[in-house]
Design a protein around this motif. Sequence first.
Motif, short mmCIF file in Angstrom:
data_model
loop_
_atom_site.label_atom_id
_atom_site.label_comp_id
_atom_site.label_asym_id
_atom_site.label_seq_id
_atom_site.Cartn_x
_atom_site.Cartn_y
_atom_site.Cartn_z
N UNK A 386 -40.90 13.93 -22.51
CA UNK A 386 -41.55 14.60 -21.40
C UNK A 386 -40.71 14.58 -20.13
N UNK A 387 -39.78 13.63 -20.05
CA UNK A 387 -38.96 13.50 -18.85
C UNK A 387 -37.92 14.61 -18.76
N UNK A 388 -37.29 14.93 -19.90
CA UNK A 388 -36.23 15.94 -19.90
C UNK A 388 -36.76 17.31 -19.47
N UNK A 389 -37.86 17.82 -20.06
CA UNK A 389 -38.36 19.11 -19.58
C UNK A 389 -38.79 19.09 -18.11
N UNK A 391 -37.19 17.44 -15.68
CA UNK A 391 -35.98 17.64 -14.89
C UNK A 391 -35.43 19.06 -15.02
N UNK A 392 -35.54 19.63 -16.22
CA UNK A 392 -35.09 21.01 -16.41
C UNK A 392 -35.92 21.95 -15.55
N UNK A 393 -37.24 21.73 -15.53
CA UNK A 393 -38.11 22.58 -14.71
C UNK A 393 -37.86 22.35 -13.23
N UNK A 394 -37.57 21.10 -12.87
CA UNK A 394 -37.28 20.79 -11.47
C UNK A 394 -36.08 21.59 -10.98
N UNK A 395 -35.04 21.66 -11.84
CA UNK A 395 -33.84 22.40 -11.46
C UNK A 395 -34.01 23.90 -11.62
N UNK A 396 -34.60 24.33 -12.75
CA UNK A 396 -34.66 25.75 -13.05
C UNK A 396 -35.80 26.49 -12.37
N UNK A 433 -34.32 24.77 -21.88
CA UNK A 433 -35.26 24.05 -22.75
C UNK A 433 -34.85 24.17 -24.22
N UNK A 434 -34.36 25.33 -24.63
CA UNK A 434 -33.94 25.54 -26.01
C UNK A 434 -32.78 24.60 -26.37
N UNK A 435 -31.83 24.49 -25.47
CA UNK A 435 -30.70 23.58 -25.69
C UNK A 435 -31.18 22.14 -25.81
N UNK A 436 -32.12 21.75 -24.94
CA UNK A 436 -32.67 20.38 -24.98
C UNK A 436 -33.40 20.12 -26.30
N UNK A 437 -34.17 21.12 -26.78
CA UNK A 437 -34.89 20.94 -28.05
C UNK A 437 -33.91 20.69 -29.20
N UNK A 438 -32.85 21.49 -29.26
CA UNK A 438 -31.87 21.34 -30.35
C UNK A 438 -31.22 19.96 -30.32
N UNK A 439 -31.00 19.44 -29.13
CA UNK A 439 -30.38 18.11 -29.01
C UNK A 439 -31.35 17.01 -29.42
#
Length: 447
Positions: A386-389, A391-396, A433-439
Amino acid sequence: MKKSYEMDMCSGPLLGKILVYAIPLMLSGILQLLFNAADVIVVGRFAGHESLAAVGSTSALINLLINVFIGLSIGANVLVAQYFGAGKEKEVQDTVHTAITISLICGLALVFLGIFAAGPLLKIMGTPDDVLEKAILYMRVYFTGMPVLMLYNFGAAILRAVGDTKRPLYFLIAAGVVNVILNLGFVILLHMGVAGVALATVLSQCISAVLVCRCLMKSDSAYRLDLSRLGVRWRTLKRIAQIGLPAGFQGAVFSVSNVLIQSSINAFDSVAMAGSTASANLEGFVYNAMNAVHQTNLSFTSQNLGGGKFERINRILLLCLGVVTVVGVVMGGGFVLLGPQLLRIYSSDPEVIRFGMVRLTIICGMYFICGWMDVLVGSLRGLGSSVIPMFVSLAGACGLRIVWIFTVFQWHHSLNVLYLSYPVTWVVTAAAHLICFMMIRRKFPAR
């Protein structure tokens, strides 16, 4: 034989179960939005465009204040689904009672926050003087109902975790009918204006909260609610918070950018604000339908992770992306085509309709991309990240949108340019988010 509302998400064909789960959830989201739409339509028709603008100008701020707390209900949903999928009954019980207790605590905190912060925050947003007093009144009355709103959201999250999306729909139908009747009575007969529509919403939310609690208390399954067991299990709360707080903060991040956009809209006039309010309400129907697919993905991914069915996780994501695309294209495109007629429901003023179409055309036409973004977040949260999305949303979604407001919008000061910030940030954030999911998916076995 007693009817079971639970769903086994860990075996059998996926598409049929996803649709059976998602459709009642879509209808629930749309019906919940009708609470606010009923407010907006009634005040727009019977209390003037200043009252319409007052109700609309509070939406982004209300979301900002409650999203962190609503995020905790997402944590409860994920945790109950994982434990339910793994067959861990004691852990399900601990999560249910901790979640319901926290919902009441959060609701009481929001009552004070909304009442005392409404005036200063609306002034900071630049709410016009002819709208300010009514907007403050609406928010203060609305926030008195926060305990029951939180109670319903947490209770419904528990039911969704075990596959039950039908009964929350029935509860919202009952509450929605009451809301419409009270709206008409308070505004038309008693001339209560914005206070009347806010009070109608609060009273109708009481009904849905009572019904969802009764449902949990009558259950004979692991998620049964026993009032004598209410209390906080700190280990369970920690796990709820680990998932829920980043999710809530992510929602608040979106709301921050929306508050800035609302402030930019406020810089025009009350007619532009009214047009934006009407369009935003229509967009909400599309968003809520797509968000149901996000919640479906969240619950299915969580249960299959808990049950060790790793091979189903990728297929769940692909199916949900397909479903959300169809929903977004059909509903978003349909709303653009029927925009003038739909906006006329909210106001007969041609200028309000014209301003509404500016927003509706840009945002609804590309709304399916927002659906992709949310479905990908559902997979990430379902996998326990939940933390990664956040930060992604914070930036994007937030950072890039703020940059847009202070650069591109300042160079080309028009509503068209302001609204374009939405699809641009959706594309960037969805790709990240797609890149994060694959990782993150690589950390789990393929089967």
